[in-house]
Design a protein around this motif. Structure first.
Motif, PDB file in Angstrom:
ATOM      1  N   ARG A  40       0.834  -1.211   0.000  1.00 30.81           N
ATOM      2  CA  ARG A  40       0.000   0.000   0.000  1.00 30.81           C
ATOM      3  C   ARG A  40       0.867   1.259   0.000  1.00 30.81           C
ATOM      4  NH1 ARG A  40      -4.960   1.485  -1.301  1.00 30.81           N
ATOM      5  NH2 ARG A  40      -5.825  -0.316  -0.285  1.00 30.81           N
ATOM      6  N   GLY A  41       1.958   1.241   0.767  1.00 30.03           N
ATOM      7  CA  GLY A  41       2.849   2.400   0.810  1.00 30.03           C
ATOM      8  C   GLY A  41       3.444   2.711  -0.547  1.00 30.03           C
ATOM      9  N   GLY A  42       3.859   1.685  -1.270  1.00 30.84           N
ATOM     10  CA  GLY A  42       4.405   1.882  -2.611  1.00 30.84           C
ATOM     11  C   GLY A  42       3.367   2.422  -3.582  1.00 30.84           C
ATOM     12  N   LEU A  43       2.137   1.944  -3.453  1.00 32.17           N
ATOM     13  CA  LEU A  43       1.065   2.433  -4.318  1.00 32.17           C
ATOM     14  C   LEU A  43       0.716   3.877  -4.003  1.00 32.17           C
ATOM     15  CD1 LEU A  43      -1.271  -0.702  -4.351  1.00 32.17           C
ATOM     16  CD2 LEU A  43       0.178   0.123  -6.214  1.00 32.17           C
ATOM     17  N   GLU A  44       0.610   4.179  -2.711  1.00 29.12           N
ATOM     18  CA  GLU A  44       0.286   5.553  -2.294  1.00 29.12           C
ATOM     19  C   GLU A  44       1.354   6.525  -2.792  1.00 29.12           C
ATOM     20  OE1 GLU A  44      -2.413   6.685  -0.765  1.00 29.12           O
ATOM     21  OE2 GLU A  44      -3.349   4.838  -0.086  1.00 29.12           O
ATOM     22  N   ALA A  45       2.618   6.150  -2.634  1.00 36.29           N
ATOM     23  CA  ALA A  45       3.714   7.024  -3.052  1.00 36.29           C
ATOM     24  C   ALA A  45       3.724   7.240  -4.562  1.00 36.29           C
ATOM     25  CB  ALA A  45       5.054   6.431  -2.593  1.00 36.29           C
ATOM     26  N   SER A  46       3.149   6.310  -5.305  1.00 35.71           N
ATOM     27  CA  SER A  46       3.147   6.403  -6.767  1.00 35.71           C
ATOM     28  C   SER A  46       1.908   7.095  -7.321  1.00 35.71           C
ATOM     29  CB  SER A  46       3.251   4.996  -7.366  1.00 35.71           C
ATOM     30  OG  SER A  46       4.450   4.380  -6.965  1.00 35.71           O
ATOM     31  N   GLY A  47       0.983   7.469  -6.452  1.00 34.93           N
ATOM     32  CA  GLY A  47      -0.213   8.175  -6.910  1.00 34.93           C
ATOM     33  C   GLY A  47      -1.224   7.301  -7.620  1.00 34.93           C
ATOM     34  N   TYR A  48      -1.427   6.081  -7.127  1.00 34.10           N
ATOM     35  CA  TYR A  48      -2.281   5.123  -7.817  1.00 34.10           C
ATOM     36  C   TYR A  48      -3.745   5.562  -7.934  1.00 34.10           C
ATOM     37  CZ  TYR A  48      -4.777   3.285  -3.765  1.00 34.10           C
ATOM     38  OH  TYR A  48      -5.613   3.135  -2.681  1.00 34.10           O
ATOM     39  N   ARG A  49      -4.176   6.498  -7.127  1.00 38.26           N
ATOM     40  CA  ARG A  49      -5.577   6.944  -7.217  1.00 38.26           C
ATOM     41  C   ARG A  49      -5.831   7.829  -8.435  1.00 38.26           C
ATOM     42  NH1 ARG A  49      -8.517   5.529  -2.921  1.00 38.26           N
ATOM     43  NH2 ARG A  49      -7.417   4.989  -1.019  1.00 38.26           N
ATOM     44  N   GLU A  50      -4.755   8.403  -8.987  1.00 37.75           N
ATOM     45  CA  GLU A  50      -4.898   9.311 -10.123  1.00 37.75           C
ATOM     46  C   GLU A  50      -4.416   8.739 -11.453  1.00 37.75           C
ATOM     47  OE1 GLU A  50      -3.291  10.538  -7.159  1.00 37.75           O
ATOM     48  OE2 GLU A  50      -5.311  11.097  -6.520  1.00 37.75           O
ATOM     49  N   ARG A  51      -3.570   7.709 -11.395  1.00 44.77           N
ATOM     50  CA  ARG A  51      -2.994   7.218 -12.642  1.00 44.77           C
ATOM     51  C   ARG A  51      -2.697   5.726 -12.543  1.00 44.77           C
ATOM     52  NH1 ARG A  51       2.669   6.917 -12.640  1.00 44.77           N
ATOM     53  NH2 ARG A  51       3.601   7.506 -10.679  1.00 44.77           N
ATOM     54  N   VAL A  52      -2.423   5.134 -13.681  1.00 41.31           N
ATOM     55  CA  VAL A  52      -2.015   3.732 -13.722  1.00 41.31           C
ATOM     56  C   VAL A  52      -0.640   3.625 -13.084  1.00 41.31           C
ATOM     57  CG1 VAL A  52      -1.377   1.827 -15.251  1.00 41.31           C
ATOM     58  CG2 VAL A  52      -3.376   3.238 -15.772  1.00 41.31           C
ATOM     59  N   VAL A  53      -0.457   2.640 -12.230  1.00 35.87           N
ATOM     60  CA  VAL A  53       0.825   2.433 -11.558  1.00 35.87           C
ATOM     61  C   VAL A  53       1.261   0.987 -11.764  1.00 35.87           C
ATOM     62  CG1 VAL A  53       1.952   2.277  -9.298  1.00 35.87           C
ATOM     63  CG2 VAL A  53       0.455   4.212  -9.816  1.00 35.87           C
ATOM     64  N   HIS A  54       2.533   0.814 -12.044  1.00 30.55           N
ATOM     65  CA  HIS A  54       3.146  -0.513 -12.091  1.00 30.55           C
ATOM     66  C   HIS A  54       4.132  -0.554 -10.936  1.00 30.55           C
ATOM     67  CE1 HIS A  54       2.165  -1.547 -16.505  1.00 30.55           C
ATOM     68  NE2 HIS A  54       1.314  -0.667 -16.037  1.00 30.55           N
ATOM     69  N   LEU A  55       3.728  -1.186  -9.839  1.00 31.95           N
ATOM     70  CA  LEU A  55       4.586  -1.309  -8.668  1.00 31.95           C
ATOM     71  C   LEU A  55       5.548  -2.466  -8.914  1.00 31.95           C
ATOM     72  CD1 LEU A  55       5.152  -0.170  -5.853  1.00 31.95           C
ATOM     73  CD2 LEU A  55       3.505  -1.829  -4.949  1.00 31.95           C
ATOM     74  N   LEU A  56       6.812  -2.130  -9.169  1.00 26.83           N
ATOM     75  CA  LEU A  56       7.806  -3.132  -9.567  1.00 26.83           C
ATOM     76  C   LEU A  56       8.312  -3.938  -8.382  1.00 26.83           C
ATOM     77  CD1 LEU A  56       9.825  -1.005 -12.137  1.00 26.83           C
ATOM     78  CD2 LEU A  56       7.895  -2.535 -12.554  1.00 26.83           C
ATOM     79  N   GLU A  57       8.838  -5.117  -8.701  1.00 28.00           N
ATOM     80  CA  GLU A  57       9.426  -6.041  -7.728  1.00 28.00           C
ATOM     81  C   GLU A  57       8.455  -6.370  -6.587  1.00 28.00           C
ATOM     82  OE1 GLU A  57      11.975  -7.546  -8.765  1.00 28.00           O
ATOM     83  OE2 GLU A  57      12.379  -6.146 -10.365  1.00 28.00           O
ATOM     84  N   ILE A  58       7.223  -6.678  -6.960  1.00 32.40           N
ATOM     85  CA  ILE A  58       6.202  -7.004  -5.964  1.00 32.40           C
ATOM     86  C   ILE A  58       6.585  -8.248  -5.149  1.00 32.40           C
ATOM     87  CG2 ILE A  58       4.781  -8.376  -7.555  1.00 32.40           C
ATOM     88  CD1 ILE A  58       3.460  -5.938  -4.875  1.00 32.40           C
ATOM     89  N   THR A  59       7.376  -9.145  -5.724  1.00 32.11           N
ATOM     90  CA  THR A  59       7.790 -10.343  -4.992  1.00 32.11           C
ATOM     91  C   THR A  59       8.730 -10.019  -3.844  1.00 32.11           C
ATOM     92  OG1 THR A  59       9.513 -10.702  -6.659  1.00 32.11           O
ATOM     93  CG2 THR A  59       7.466 -11.951  -6.911  1.00 32.11           C
ATOM     94  N   ALA A  60       9.352  -8.846  -3.862  1.00 31.55           N
ATOM     95  CA  ALA A  60      10.223  -8.425  -2.760  1.00 31.55           C
ATOM     96  C   ALA A  60       9.456  -7.630  -1.709  1.00 31.55           C
ATOM     97  CB  ALA A  60      11.383  -7.583  -3.292  1.00 31.55           C
ATOM     98  N   LYS A  61       8.239  -7.258  -2.005  1.00 31.19           N
ATOM     99  CA  LYS A  61       7.466  -6.425  -1.091  1.00 31.19           C
ATOM    100  C   LYS A  61       6.579  -7.233  -0.148  1.00 31.19           C
ATOM    101  CE  LYS A  61       7.522  -2.367  -4.084  1.00 31.19           C
ATOM    102  NZ  LYS A  61       8.931  -2.350  -4.041  1.00 31.19           N
ATOM    103  N   HIS A  62       6.245  -8.463  -0.537  1.00 30.71           N
ATOM    104  CA  HIS A  62       5.421  -9.312   0.324  1.00 30.71           C
ATOM    105  C   HIS A  62       5.690 -10.780  -0.014  1.00 30.71           C
ATOM    106  CE1 HIS A  62       2.053 -11.014   2.469  1.00 30.71           C
ATOM    107  NE2 HIS A  62       1.855  -9.823   3.045  1.00 30.71           N
ATOM    108  N   ALA A  63       5.849 -11.585   1.021  1.00 30.55           N
ATOM    109  CA  ALA A  63       6.173 -13.009   0.830  1.00 30.55           C
ATOM    110  C   ALA A  63       5.097 -13.758   0.053  1.00 30.55           C
ATOM    111  CB  ALA A  63       6.395 -13.669   2.190  1.00 30.55           C
ATOM    112  N   ALA A  64       3.860 -13.317   0.141  1.00 35.39           N
ATOM    113  CA  ALA A  64       2.783 -14.007  -0.575  1.00 35.39           C
ATOM    114  C   ALA A  64       3.007 -13.955  -2.086  1.00 35.39           C
ATOM    115  CB  ALA A  64       1.430 -13.391  -0.220  1.00 35.39           C
ATOM    116  N   PHE A  65       3.530 -12.840  -2.571  1.00 37.25           N
ATOM    117  CA  PHE A  65       3.776 -12.719  -4.006  1.00 37.25           C
ATOM    118  C   PHE A  65       5.003 -13.513  -4.434  1.00 37.25           C
ATOM    119  CE2 PHE A  65       1.278  -8.892  -3.007  1.00 37.25           C
ATOM    120  CZ  PHE A  65       0.192  -9.156  -3.819  1.00 37.25           C
ATOM    121  N   LYS A  66       5.985 -13.594  -3.568  1.00 32.70           N
ATOM    122  CA  LYS A  66       7.160 -14.432  -3.863  1.00 32.70           C
ATOM    123  C   LYS A  66       6.741 -15.900  -3.933  1.00 32.70           C
ATOM    124  CE  LYS A  66      11.882 -15.281  -2.904  1.00 32.70           C
ATOM    125  NZ  LYS A  66      13.073 -14.522  -3.012  1.00 32.70           N
TER     126      LYS A  66
END
Length: 124
Positions: A40-66
């Motif tokens: 959520r922090g990465g999405l918020e920092a990228s402005g996901y509410r206003e534009r399309v966001v590609h949050l990279l390296e999602i597998t490093a951000k949460h074990a569930a994605f890894k």
């Protein structure tokens, strides 16, 4: 495992859709992981509410994605298409603004956007 017809369809059409790989409780757990502070922090920092966001390296951000990237139900299917030498090139979570009519993407293939030097790639 993929059926012979699915493998043939992949090589003919360049894609296949495989339904039912994950159970509904597993999908819900991934939704919860997407709501975690790290994601959520990465999405918020990228402005996901206003534009399309590609949050990279999602597998490093949460074990569930890894774990998802290494799930045998996915990896074994990929191996049927590319062979057993599989590497995770990159991971991302693509989001669209939470607004009706915003963030529309026409059907497309991501292959052209991958930095690569060979054609043994698949997007999952």
């Amino acid at each position: 495992m993929l059926t012979h017809a699915e493998v043939e369809r992949f090589w003919r059409d360049g894609f296949i859709v495989v339904d039912g790989v994950l159970m509904s409780d597993e999908v819900e757990a991934l939704r919860e992981a997407a709501e975690s502070d790290a994601v959520r922090g990465g999405l918020e920092a990228s402005g996901y509410r206003e534009r399309v966001v590609h949050l990279l390296e999602i597998t490093a951000k949460h074990a569930a994605f890894k774990a998802l990237a290494a799930d045998p139900r996915i990896v074994e299917r990929v191996a049927q298409l590319t062979g057993p030498d599989i590497q995770l090139q990159h991971s991302k979570l693509a989001t669209k603004p939470p607004k009706v009519g915003a963030g529309t993407f026409a059907w497309h293939q991501d292959f052209a956007y991958f930095p690569h030097t060979n054609t043994s790639l698949v997007a999952v």
